[in-house]
Write a protein that holds these residues in place. Structure first.
Motif, PDB file in Angstrom:
ATOM      1  N   ARG A 213       7.309   7.836  -3.770  1.00 13.24           N
ATOM      2  CA  ARG A 213       8.755   7.579  -3.432  1.00 13.24           C
ATOM      3  C   ARG A 213       9.127   7.918  -2.085  1.00 13.24           C
ATOM      4  N   ALA A 396      -0.244   0.852  -2.778  1.00 11.86           N
ATOM      5  CA  ALA A 396       0.897   1.166  -3.670  1.00 11.86           C
ATOM      6  C   ALA A 396       0.330   1.491  -5.086  1.00 11.86           C
ATOM      7  N   CYS A 431       6.815   0.432   3.078  1.00 13.51           N
ATOM      8  CA  CYS A 431       6.870   1.214   1.957  1.00 13.51           C
ATOM      9  C   CYS A 431       7.910   1.461   1.219  1.00 13.51           C
ATOM     10  N   GLU A 432       9.124   1.555   1.899  1.00 15.39           N
ATOM     11  CA  GLU A 432      10.318   1.503   1.293  1.00 15.39           C
ATOM     12  C   GLU A 432      10.496   0.506   0.379  1.00 15.39           C
ATOM     13  N   TRP A 435       8.166   0.083  -2.643  1.00 19.05           N
ATOM     14  CA  TRP A 435       8.522   0.977  -3.783  1.00 19.05           C
ATOM     15  C   TRP A 435       9.594   0.568  -4.603  1.00 19.05           C
ATOM     16  N   GLU A 439       9.970  -0.234  -8.500  1.00 20.01           N
ATOM     17  CA  GLU A 439      10.905   0.524  -9.286  1.00 20.01           C
ATOM     18  C   GLU A 439      11.921  -0.131 -10.120  1.00 20.01           C
ATOM     19  N   CYS A 464      16.728   7.527  -4.832  1.00 22.28           N
ATOM     20  CA  CYS A 464      15.836   7.948  -3.698  1.00 22.28           C
ATOM     21  C   CYS A 464      16.850   8.734  -2.710  1.00 22.28           C
TER      22      CYS A 464
END
Length: 465
Positions: A213, A396, A431-432, A435, A439, A464
């Protein structure tokens, strides 16, 4: 310091264990730590149900004997089935310490839980026919299958089954550190639930990372639309995909999203600014933080010229979809800015061929392509792999398979360019975005559309903060 999210190759894991031994541990003590840690999980999973531990001849089999003795000493109903006699000193010591029954391979016991300790992550060749038959027969005669370290018959680095028709596990207990096969397809689909059993392994230089996360932030008190990031999405011949990418960029945190298009787009949001070509003039804006091209692009000669115009811009770029099918290596000559490519399986294969790289698996191909092309590679799929030219790798965790619907890749591209536009470093931005994408899919109801996915980005972002 230990890093519970690192992912190691088989060679890195062996080196990490050797470092522990050099610091005072022994093979036997590491086996006891791993076996007792695995047994704690198994005790909670199995309770007082009948457990069969299938032990191979190596140290993975030794782990099994330690597990069996730990369960037996706590009053568990446990039986060991041995494929063959232990072949290492530590495995022989572990077997000698087990005070319960050890049955031969042809005993054929039935039970509730089967624990697979035949072979661990170091296996590099297919299981022998006798071993695969024994594993299959015992898996069929037990209600649940739990693998210790790695399901037997899987290549720990490439994530490839070495035998066909291997049984699927309900739980896999990784010992010491994650291996790539725990998260790479097709082996990831065999793992069931994954749990990590620590044994004291320190952080390893050059290890991969399991994506977690992200830590996002509220905009600064003096923020404005340009400091939060100006995104330019370049439209192609099919407007739906570019609209999806633009809406995702708007939801992903960018302060300002522009869509470069020569057409009047239906159902264009009122707060999405459209600008007309020529593209060189549109790009002549120093406030642009990042540009996305590819969604809904098409492959005509006009689109080739549009791609060339974008590649002349020196700022951060995201190349997706048809842009990756039109790209030629010489087009990037002299490109000094950040370039992120988001290929699916077919696009990854094309780019790898163009750059003359090959790999046994998706991970190896993505890593080699990133180094050869100087692009950040986001190899999409149920096992999304992110490779940076300097060799860093992030994998991931699998997202819901409901993402397998048209348009969700456009949403991901929009999220990536949104996170990139405010000056976030490319690996963090990717990556953000990955994710948030996963999600949002988790929060959406089954059988959602790409539009439905976008509706959940804001709540995912809020989780987040």
């Amino acid at each position: 310091m230990p890093n519970p999210d690192q992912i190691l190759t088989v060679a890195q894991m062996r080196a990490a264990e050797q470092a522990l031994i050099d610091a005072g541990e022994t093979v036997d003590s590491l086996m006891r730590t791993a076996g007792c840690g695995g047994a704690e999980y198994l005790w909670r999973i199995a309770g007082h149900r009948a457990v069969t531990v299938l032990c191979g001849p190596g140290n993975n089999g030794g782990d099994g004997y330690v597990i069996a003795e730990h369960l037996r000493s706590r009053g568990g109903d446990v039986t060991v089935v041995s494929l063959s006699d232990p072949a290492t000193s530590a495995a022989r010591d572990a077997r000698a310490a087990f005070a319960g029954p050890v049955l031969p391979a042809d005993a054929g016991p039935k039970g509730d839980v089967l624990v697979d300790c035949l072979f661990g992550s170091g296996l590099s060749r297919p299981l022998e026919p006798a071993a695969i038959a024994l594993l299959g027969d015992l898996a069929a005669s037990h209600d649940r299958l739990i693998a210790i370290d790695m399901p037997s018959g899987v290549d720990g680095d490439a994530g490839l089954p070495l035998n066909s028709d291997l049984p699927r596990c309900d739980v896999t207990l990784a010992l010491g550190a994650w291996k790539y096969a725990h998260w790479l397809m097709p082996s990831a689909a065999m793992m069931g639930e994954r749990r990590l059993v620590p044994i004291g392994v320190d952080a390893v230089d050059g290890a991969g990372q399991l994506m977690g996360r992200p830590a996002l932030a509220v905009p600064a008190l003096d923020a404005h639309k340009y400091t939060r990031g100006l995104v330019l999405v370049v439209a192609g011949e099919m407007p739906g995909a570019t609209l999806l990418a633009s809406k995702a960029a708007m939801a992903g945190g960018a302060g300002y999203v522009k869509l470069a298009t020569a057409a009047v787009l239906p159902q264009c949001p009122a707060d999405l600014v459209t600008v007309a070509y020529p593209l060189d003039q549109v790009l002549d804006d120093a406030r642009i933080g990042a540009v996305l091209i590819g969604p809904g692009m098409g492959r005509s000669e006009a689109m080739v010229e549009r791609l060339r115009a974008v590649l002349r811009w020196r700022g951060p770029l995201v190349l997706d979809a048809d842009a990756l099918m039109l790209l030629e290596p010489q087009m990037l000559a002299g490109q000094r800015g950040i370039v992120i490519a988001t290929p699916h399986e077919g696009e990854l294969a094309r780019l790898a061929k163009l750059y003359g790289v090959a790999g046994e698996c998706k991970l190896q191909t993505a890593k080699a392509l990133a180094a050869a092309s100087d692009m950040v590679i986001v190899a999409k799929g149920p096992d999304t792999v992110i490779a940076v030219p300097d060799g860093r790798i992030v994998v991931a965790p699998p997202a819901t398979s409901w993402l397998s619907v048209a348009g969700t890749g456009d949403v991901l591209a929009g999220l990536i360019v949104s996170r990139l536009s405010a000056g976030t470093d490319p690996l963090t931005a990717v990556c953000e975005a990955v994710w948030l994408h996963g999600e949002s899919a988790r929060r959406a109801a089954p059988a959602f559309s790409a539009e439905g996915l976008i509706a959940h980005i804001s709540a995912s972002y809020a989780s987040c903060l």
